[in-house]
Design a protein around this motif. Structure first.
Motif, PDB file in Angstrom:
ATOM      1  N   LYS A 161      -1.850 134.114  -6.653  1.00 35.97           N
ATOM      2  CA  LYS A 161      -0.469 134.287  -6.678  1.00 35.97           C
ATOM      3  C   LYS A 161       0.052 132.628  -6.908  1.00 35.97           C
ATOM      4  O   LYS A 161       1.212 132.695  -7.481  1.00 35.97           O
ATOM      5  CB  LYS A 161       0.142 134.901  -5.564  1.00 35.97           C
ATOM      6  CG  LYS A 161      -0.073 136.415  -5.271  1.00 35.97           C
ATOM      7  CD  LYS A 161       0.409 136.986  -4.212  1.00 35.97           C
ATOM      8  CE  LYS A 161       0.736 138.526  -4.273  1.00 35.97           C
ATOM      9  NZ  LYS A 161       1.367 139.192  -3.311  1.00 35.97           N
ATOM     10  N   SER A 162      -0.478 131.873  -6.523  1.00 32.71           N
ATOM     11  CA  SER A 162      -0.205 130.483  -6.336  1.00 32.71           C
ATOM     12  C   SER A 162      -0.122 129.983  -7.926  1.00 32.71           C
ATOM     13  O   SER A 162       0.800 129.313  -8.187  1.00 32.71           O
ATOM     14  CB  SER A 162      -0.917 129.691  -5.695  1.00 32.71           C
ATOM     15  OG  SER A 162      -2.414 129.752  -6.121  1.00 32.71           O
ATOM     16  N   SER A 163      -0.985 130.497  -8.750  1.00 33.76           N
ATOM     17  CA  SER A 163      -1.047 130.256 -10.236  1.00 33.76           C
ATOM     18  C   SER A 163       0.246 131.030 -10.807  1.00 33.76           C
ATOM     19  O   SER A 163       1.031 130.754 -11.883  1.00 33.76           O
ATOM     20  CB  SER A 163      -2.055 130.342 -10.989  1.00 33.76           C
ATOM     21  OG  SER A 163      -3.245 129.506 -10.286  1.00 33.76           O
ATOM     22  N   LEU A 164       0.226 132.118 -10.523  1.00 36.28           N
ATOM     23  CA  LEU A 164       1.082 133.318 -11.175  1.00 36.28           C
ATOM     24  C   LEU A 164       2.595 132.767 -10.820  1.00 36.28           C
ATOM     25  O   LEU A 164       3.491 133.143 -11.763  1.00 36.28           O
ATOM     26  CB  LEU A 164       0.916 134.555 -10.629  1.00 36.28           C
ATOM     27  CG  LEU A 164      -0.449 135.249 -11.121  1.00 36.28           C
ATOM     28  CD1 LEU A 164      -0.411 136.748 -10.436  1.00 36.28           C
ATOM     29  CD2 LEU A 164      -0.528 135.293 -12.672  1.00 36.28           C
ATOM     30  N   ALA A 165       2.842 132.109  -9.865  1.00 34.73           N
ATOM     31  CA  ALA A 165       4.187 131.632  -9.450  1.00 34.73           C
ATOM     32  C   ALA A 165       4.856 130.619 -10.436  1.00 34.73           C
ATOM     33  O   ALA A 165       6.231 130.345 -10.512  1.00 34.73           O
ATOM     34  CB  ALA A 165       4.354 131.267  -8.080  1.00 34.73           C
ATOM     35  N   LEU A 166       3.688 130.157 -11.129  1.00 35.84           N
ATOM     36  CA  LEU A 166       4.193 128.973 -12.228  1.00 35.84           C
ATOM     37  C   LEU A 166       4.669 129.400 -13.384  1.00 35.84           C
ATOM     38  O   LEU A 166       5.123 128.891 -14.278  1.00 35.84           O
ATOM     39  CB  LEU A 166       2.924 127.986 -12.480  1.00 35.84           C
ATOM     40  CG  LEU A 166       2.762 127.152 -10.990  1.00 35.84           C
ATOM     41  CD1 LEU A 166       1.566 126.396 -11.459  1.00 35.84           C
ATOM     42  CD2 LEU A 166       3.710 126.425 -10.436  1.00 35.84           C
ATOM     43  N   LEU A 167       4.443 130.772 -13.536  1.00 37.15           N
ATOM     44  CA  LEU A 167       4.728 131.492 -14.980  1.00 37.15           C
ATOM     45  C   LEU A 167       6.323 131.819 -14.852  1.00 37.15           C
ATOM     46  O   LEU A 167       7.099 131.838 -14.134  1.00 37.15           O
ATOM     47  CB  LEU A 167       3.954 132.694 -15.110  1.00 37.15           C
ATOM     48  CG  LEU A 167       2.434 132.628 -15.252  1.00 37.15           C
ATOM     49  CD1 LEU A 167       1.800 134.089 -15.149  1.00 37.15           C
ATOM     50  CD2 LEU A 167       2.277 131.863 -16.610  1.00 37.15           C
ATOM     51  N   ASP A 168       6.806 132.138 -16.376  1.00 38.06           N
ATOM     52  CA  ASP A 168       8.001 132.767 -16.450  1.00 38.06           C
ATOM     53  C   ASP A 168       7.869 133.763 -17.398  1.00 38.06           C
ATOM     54  O   ASP A 168       7.329 133.551 -18.609  1.00 38.06           O
ATOM     55  CB  ASP A 168       8.951 131.535 -17.243  1.00 38.06           C
ATOM     56  CG  ASP A 168      10.375 131.989 -17.174  1.00 38.06           C
ATOM     57  OD1 ASP A 168      10.627 132.976 -16.403  1.00 38.06           O
ATOM     58  OD2 ASP A 168      11.233 131.262 -17.804  1.00 38.06           O
ATOM     59  N   GLY A 169       8.344 135.052 -17.003  1.00 35.57           N
ATOM     60  CA  GLY A 169       8.184 136.086 -17.837  1.00 35.57           C
ATOM     61  C   GLY A 169       9.460 136.725 -18.426  1.00 35.57           C
ATOM     62  O   GLY A 169      10.595 136.522 -17.709  1.00 35.57           O
ATOM     63  N   TYR A 170       9.461 137.571 -19.477  1.00 28.89           N
ATOM     64  CA  TYR A 170      10.565 138.269 -20.130  1.00 28.89           C
ATOM     65  C   TYR A 170      10.219 139.410 -20.456  1.00 28.89           C
ATOM     66  O   TYR A 170       9.447 139.713 -21.299  1.00 28.89           O
ATOM     67  CB  TYR A 170      11.023 137.253 -21.378  1.00 28.89           C
ATOM     68  CG  TYR A 170      12.433 137.951 -21.800  1.00 28.89           C
ATOM     69  CD1 TYR A 170      13.452 137.586 -21.485  1.00 28.89           C
ATOM     70  CD2 TYR A 170      12.275 138.752 -23.011  1.00 28.89           C
ATOM     71  CE1 TYR A 170      14.762 138.128 -21.926  1.00 28.89           C
ATOM     72  CE2 TYR A 170      13.354 139.275 -23.507  1.00 28.89           C
ATOM     73  CZ  TYR A 170      14.644 138.926 -23.085  1.00 28.89           C
ATOM     74  OH  TYR A 170      15.507 139.508 -23.680  1.00 28.89           O
ATOM     75  N   LEU A 171      10.787 140.466 -20.034  1.00 28.90           N
ATOM     76  CA  LEU A 171      10.616 141.795 -20.611  1.00 28.90           C
ATOM     77  C   LEU A 171      12.023 142.440 -21.150  1.00 28.90           C
ATOM     78  O   LEU A 171      13.145 142.193 -20.652  1.00 28.90           O
ATOM     79  CB  LEU A 171      10.305 142.674 -19.169  1.00 28.90           C
ATOM     80  CG  LEU A 171       8.815 142.664 -18.821  1.00 28.90           C
ATOM     81  CD1 LEU A 171       8.891 141.416 -17.844  1.00 28.90           C
ATOM     82  CD2 LEU A 171       8.512 143.828 -17.687  1.00 28.90           C
ATOM     83  N   CYS A 172      11.896 143.463 -22.226  1.00 31.60           N
ATOM     84  CA  CYS A 172      12.964 144.085 -22.703  1.00 31.60           C
ATOM     85  C   CYS A 172      12.412 145.279 -22.923  1.00 31.60           C
ATOM     86  O   CYS A 172      11.266 145.233 -23.416  1.00 31.60           O
ATOM     87  CB  CYS A 172      13.617 143.315 -23.731  1.00 31.60           C
ATOM     88  SG  CYS A 172      12.816 143.131 -25.382  1.00 31.60           S
ATOM     89  N   HIS A 173      13.382 146.250 -22.914  1.00 32.56           N
ATOM     90  CA  HIS A 173      12.818 147.508 -23.288  1.00 32.56           C
ATOM     91  C   HIS A 173      14.121 148.501 -23.694  1.00 32.56           C
ATOM     92  O   HIS A 173      15.211 148.439 -22.915  1.00 32.56           O
ATOM     93  CB  HIS A 173      12.365 148.254 -22.032  1.00 32.56           C
ATOM     94  CG  HIS A 173      11.074 149.179 -22.028  1.00 32.56           C
ATOM     95  ND1 HIS A 173       9.496 148.855 -22.118  1.00 32.56           N
ATOM     96  CD2 HIS A 173      11.174 150.534 -22.843  1.00 32.56           C
ATOM     97  CE1 HIS A 173       8.900 150.033 -22.306  1.00 32.56           C
ATOM     98  NE2 HIS A 173       9.740 150.850 -22.625  1.00 32.56           N
ATOM     99  N   GLY A 174      13.800 149.476 -24.465  1.00 33.43           N
ATOM    100  CA  GLY A 174      14.725 150.599 -24.795  1.00 33.43           C
ATOM    101  C   GLY A 174      14.839 151.527 -23.831  1.00 33.43           C
ATOM    102  O   GLY A 174      13.929 152.364 -23.582  1.00 33.43           O
ATOM    103  N   GLU A 175      16.168 151.878 -23.491  1.00 32.66           N
ATOM    104  CA  GLU A 175      16.203 153.067 -22.453  1.00 32.66           C
ATOM    105  C   GLU A 175      16.117 154.304 -23.115  1.00 32.66           C
ATOM    106  O   GLU A 175      15.738 155.349 -22.343  1.00 32.66           O
ATOM    107  CB  GLU A 175      17.601 153.171 -21.914  1.00 32.66           C
ATOM    108  CG  GLU A 175      17.934 151.794 -21.344  1.00 32.66           C
ATOM    109  CD  GLU A 175      19.593 151.582 -20.799  1.00 32.66           C
ATOM    110  OE1 GLU A 175      20.250 152.370 -21.514  1.00 32.66           O
ATOM    111  OE2 GLU A 175      20.053 151.080 -19.964  1.00 32.66           O
ATOM    112  N   HIS A 176      15.752 154.573 -24.471  1.00 32.71           N
ATOM    113  CA  HIS A 176      15.419 155.912 -25.228  1.00 32.71           C
ATOM    114  C   HIS A 176      14.219 155.804 -25.866  1.00 32.71           C
ATOM    115  O   HIS A 176      13.930 156.588 -26.681  1.00 32.71           O
ATOM    116  CB  HIS A 176      16.636 156.076 -25.927  1.00 32.71           C
ATOM    117  CG  HIS A 176      18.018 156.015 -25.577  1.00 32.71           C
ATOM    118  ND1 HIS A 176      18.468 156.719 -24.421  1.00 32.71           N
ATOM    119  CD2 HIS A 176      19.251 155.198 -25.972  1.00 32.71           C
ATOM    120  CE1 HIS A 176      19.757 156.610 -24.319  1.00 32.71           C
ATOM    121  NE2 HIS A 176      19.936 155.682 -25.094  1.00 32.71           N
TER     122      HIS A 176
END
Length: 225
Positions: A161-176
Motif C-alpha cells: 500500500k505504501s507504494s500504491l499510495a504514490l500512484l495517480d489513477g483515472y477511470l471513466c465509464h459509460g453508464e450504458h
C-alpha cells in the motif's frame, strides 16, 4: 488518423512487444504515454488522442501479443457468459510481465523517468493498465482505465500500500455500457479506495465506447499534472 503520423512497427527486443511512436517524436520527451487497445483492436485504435497531447510528450501505441484475426489483437483471451467475463489468466499475466518489461525498455531508450510515465487503455487495454500499475507501481506514475475493469486475479500479486499510495489513477465509464457494465467501474473505485490509491472516476451517458467528451476529459487529466 493518417498513417504518416506514426512510425512503422518497432519490436522491443526485451519484451517482444511491438509498438509505434509518432513519426516525428520529440527530441527530448518530457512525458511518456503508453496506450493499450481493447480486445479485437489494434495499436492505432487510440491514435486519435495524439492531437490532444502537448508536443513534447512521447506517445507509444502498443500492440497486444495475441492475434485473433487480420488487424485484430488482444492481451488475453476472454469469454463473456451469464456469470460475467472469464479470462485466460495465464495469458493476462504474461502480457502484464511483457508490459512491465516494455516500460523499462522505453524509459531507458527515451530518457523518461517512471514518475513521468502513464499507461492507459480502452477496455482490455485499461484492464492491463491497472494490472501493471497495481502490481508494479515503480514502473510508472499514473494509469488510466477507459471503460475497463480491474482483474480480481491480480489480488495475490498487488504491491504494498505504501507504494500504491504514490500512484495517480483515472477511470471513466459509460453508464450504458453493455460489454462491461458500469458496476465494474464502481467495484474498481471501491477497490482503489481500499488500497489507498488516489484516483478519479467519471461517468458518461455512453455505451462501450470512448466518446469525444471522454477523450477530452482524459487529455485534460493527463495534462493538468
Amino acid at each position: 488518423m493518417s498513417e504518416h503520423l506514426f512510425s512503422p512497427l518497432h519490436t522491443d527486443p526485451t519484451s517482444g512487444l511491438t509498438y509505434r511512436t509518432q513519426a516525428r517524436p520529440p527530441a527530448r520527451a518530457s512525458r511518456l504515454l503508453v496506450l493499450l487497445h481493447g480486445v479485437g483492436g489494434h495499436e492505432q485504435q487510440l491514435a486519435g488522442l495524439l492531437p490532444l497531447l502537448p508536443p513534447d510528450w512521447l506517445l507509444v501505441l502498443a500492440r497486444g501479443p495475441l492475434q485473433l484475426g487480420p488487424q485484430q489483437f488482444a492481451w488475453f483471451e476472454v469469454q463473456f457468459g451469464s456469470d460475467g467475463p472469464r479470462i485466460n489468466a495465464a495469458q493476462a499475466e504474461h502480457s502484464r510481465q511483457q508490459l512491465v518489461s516494455l516500460l523499462a525498455s522505453l524509459q531507458c531508450q527515451f530518457g523518461v523517468v517512471p514518475e513521468h510515465c502513464t499507461v492507459a487503455g480502452f477496455s482490455q487495454g485499461g484492464i492491463m493498465s491497472a494490472s501493471v500499475a497495481l502490481t508494479s507501481p515503480g514502473s510508472l506514475g499514473r494509469f488510466a482505465v477507459l471503460c475497463g475493469r480491474i482483474l480480481p486475479e491480480i489480488a495475490p500479486i498487488l504491491a504494498e500500500k505504501s507504494s500504491l499510495a504514490l500512484l495517480d489513477g483515472y477511470l471513466c465509464h459509460g453508464e450504458h455500457d453493455d460489454k462491461l457494465p458500469v458496476s465494474w467501474a464502481e467495484r474498481a473505485t471501491a477497490w482503489l479506495t481500499e488500497l489507498g490509491v488516489p484516483h478519479t472516476l467519471q461517468r458518461y451517458p455512453a455505451a462501450h465506447q470512448l466518446t469525444a467528451a471522454m477523450a477530452q476529459d482524459f487529455a485534460s487529466w493527463l495534462t493538468r499534472h
